[in-house]
Design an enzyme around this catalytic site. Structure first.
Site, PDB file in Angstrom:
ATOM      1  N   PRO A  39       4.049  -0.347 -10.814  1.00  0.00           N
ATOM      2  CA  PRO A  39       5.225   0.343 -10.954  1.00  0.00           C
ATOM      3  C   PRO A  39       5.534   0.851  -9.367  1.00  0.00           C
ATOM      4  O   PRO A  39       4.749   0.476  -8.633  1.00  0.00           O
ATOM      5  CB  PRO A  39       4.394   2.204 -11.335  1.00  0.00           C
ATOM      6  N   ASN A  40       6.916   0.509  -9.652  1.00  0.00           N
ATOM      7  CA  ASN A  40       7.826   1.295  -8.561  1.00  0.00           C
ATOM      8  C   ASN A  40       7.497  -0.371  -7.291  1.00  0.00           C
ATOM      9  O   ASN A  40       9.002  -0.557  -6.408  1.00  0.00           O
ATOM     10  CB  ASN A  40       7.236   1.538  -7.046  1.00  0.00           C
ATOM     11  N   ARG A  69      12.458  -0.348  -1.498  1.00  0.00           N
ATOM     12  CA  ARG A  69      11.759   0.969  -1.197  1.00  0.00           C
ATOM     13  C   ARG A  69      10.742   1.268   0.242  1.00  0.00           C
ATOM     14  O   ARG A  69      10.328  -0.138   0.519  1.00  0.00           O
ATOM     15  CB  ARG A  69      10.563   0.889  -2.499  1.00  0.00           C
ATOM     16  N   TYR A  85       6.323  -1.601   2.955  1.00  0.00           N
ATOM     17  CA  TYR A  85       6.715  -2.492   2.580  1.00  0.00           C
ATOM     18  C   TYR A  85       7.059  -3.465   3.322  1.00  0.00           C
ATOM     19  O   TYR A  85       7.350  -5.083   1.698  1.00  0.00           O
ATOM     20  CB  TYR A  85       6.812  -2.433   1.031  1.00  0.00           C
ATOM     21  N   ASN A 105      -1.559  -6.339  -8.832  1.00  0.00           N
ATOM     22  CA  ASN A 105      -0.847  -5.465  -7.953  1.00  0.00           C
ATOM     23  C   ASN A 105      -0.288  -4.365  -8.747  1.00  0.00           C
ATOM     24  O   ASN A 105       0.392  -4.093  -8.888  1.00  0.00           O
ATOM     25  CB  ASN A 105       0.141  -5.283  -7.028  1.00  0.00           C
ATOM     26  N   ALA A 133       0.171   2.314  -7.872  1.00  0.00           N
ATOM     27  CA  ALA A 133      -0.491   3.735  -7.788  1.00  0.00           C
ATOM     28  C   ALA A 133      -0.943   3.660  -8.831  1.00  0.00           C
ATOM     29  O   ALA A 133      -2.003   4.285  -8.948  1.00  0.00           O
ATOM     30  CB  ALA A 133       0.507   4.558  -8.233  1.00  0.00           C
ATOM     31  N   HIS A 185      -4.776   3.727  -8.133  1.00  0.00           N
ATOM     32  CA  HIS A 185      -5.755   4.847  -7.763  1.00  0.00           C
ATOM     33  C   HIS A 185      -6.167   6.135  -9.277  1.00  0.00           C
ATOM     34  O   HIS A 185      -6.688   6.675  -8.903  1.00  0.00           O
ATOM     35  CB  HIS A 185      -5.175   5.601  -6.444  1.00  0.00           C
ATOM     36  N   GLU A 245      -7.620  -8.183  -7.405  1.00  0.00           N
ATOM     37  CA  GLU A 245      -6.116  -6.685  -6.988  1.00  0.00           C
ATOM     38  C   GLU A 245      -5.694  -6.953  -5.592  1.00  0.00           C
ATOM     39  O   GLU A 245      -6.572  -7.325  -4.355  1.00  0.00           O
ATOM     40  CB  GLU A 245      -7.627  -5.899  -6.994  1.00  0.00           C
ATOM     41  N   HIS A 261      -2.767  -5.785  -2.702  1.00  0.00           N
ATOM     42  CA  HIS A 261      -1.558  -5.021  -2.026  1.00  0.00           C
ATOM     43  C   HIS A 261      -0.687  -5.769  -0.932  1.00  0.00           C
ATOM     44  O   HIS A 261      -1.108  -6.205  -0.268  1.00  0.00           O
ATOM     45  CB  HIS A 261      -2.196  -3.572  -1.748  1.00  0.00           C
ATOM     46  N   ARG A 277      -3.740   4.170   4.874  1.00  0.00           N
ATOM     47  CA  ARG A 277      -2.528   5.251   4.011  1.00  0.00           C
ATOM     48  C   ARG A 277      -3.834   6.145   4.439  1.00  0.00           C
ATOM     49  O   ARG A 277      -4.729   6.458   4.728  1.00  0.00           O
ATOM     50  CB  ARG A 277      -2.017   4.548   3.097  1.00  0.00           C
TER      51      ARG A 277
HETATM   52  C1  DQA Z   1       0.666  -0.934  -3.543  1.00  0.00           C
HETATM   53  C2  DQA Z   1      -0.426   0.208  -2.376  1.00  0.00           C
HETATM   54  C3  DQA Z   1      -0.254   1.964  -3.426  1.00  0.00           C
HETATM   55  O1  DQA Z   1      -1.054   2.911  -2.669  1.00  0.00           O
HETATM   56  C4  DQA Z   1       0.996   2.495  -3.558  1.00  0.00           C
HETATM   57  O2  DQA Z   1       1.196   3.498  -4.895  1.00  0.00           O
HETATM   58  C5  DQA Z   1       2.479   1.405  -3.888  1.00  0.00           C
HETATM   59  C6  DQA Z   1       2.131  -0.179  -3.503  1.00  0.00           C
HETATM   60  C7  DQA Z   1       0.594  -2.019  -2.534  1.00  0.00           C
HETATM   61  O3  DQA Z   1       1.279  -3.203  -2.630  1.00  0.00           O
HETATM   62  O4  DQA Z   1       0.850  -1.446  -1.040  1.00  0.00           O
HETATM   63  O5  DQA Z   1       2.920   1.324  -4.954  1.00  0.00           O
HETATM   64  O6  DQA Z   1      -0.625  -1.329  -4.741  1.00  0.00           O
END
Ligand code: DQA
Length: 149
Positions: A9-10, A17, A22, A73, A76, A79, A97, A99, A106
């Site tokens: 997501p996102n 964003r 990022y 990736n 969120a 978590h 995994e 990120h 963070r």
């Molecule tokens: C993320 C880190 C996550 O905590 C966050 O919710 C994201 C992006 C990253 O790529 O740094 O959406 O996965």
């Protein structure tokens, strides 16, 4: 070798964003770079993004028998999602995994990953480099671990 990159997501919002966290690179930029690097190494890459947990679960399942490794990736959902963790365990496809940000520098809620224990490893904090390093990691892992009798 076939590697499935899954983005949660996102991550479709990369570029606009929170650029301080990022960067300004878009997901399309990352996909192009990954595909270019992969083709140099003879690796086939598929790249997908979804904002929906169930769709990500379906894609992890579908990777069984069709992909040699997953780079995930989960955003969120990393978590929060026990469903995604169970999907990774069920599919049995080696998963890395990733990120973009260093989640450990963070907020505390980002320090817990439900999926890390069922992944072969975790790469975080290198921006787009995390995705590139993951390509190298799955290539090495497949050669050294999976290929052994
Ligand atoms: C993320 C880190 C996550 O905590 C966050 O919710 C994201 C992006 C990253 O790529 O740094 O959406 O996965």
């Amino acid at each position: 070798m076939r590697v499935l990159y899954l983005n949660g997501p996102n991550l479709n919002m990369l570029g606009v964003r929170e650029p301080a966290v990022y960067g300004k690179t878009t997901l399309e930029d990352i996909e192009l770079q990954i595909k270019e690097r992969a083709s140099q190494s003879g690796i086939e890459v598929e790249f997908r993004q979804s904002n929906h947990e169930g769709e990500l679960v379906d894609w992890v399942h579908q990777a069984r028998g069709t992909s040699d490794a997953i780079v995930l990736n989960a955003g969120a959902y990393t978590h929060t999602s026990i469903a995604l963790r169970d999907a990774i365990s069920s599919a049995g496809v080696p998963t890395v995994e990733v990120h973009l940000s260093n989640v450990y520098s963070r907020e505390e809620f980002r320090h817990k990953s439900h999926i890390a224990p069922v992944c072969v490893g975790v790469i975080c904090g290198f921006g787009m480099g995390s995705y590139l390093l993951a390509l190298e990691a799955v290539a090495q892992y497949t050669k050294n671990v999976v290929a052994k009798p």
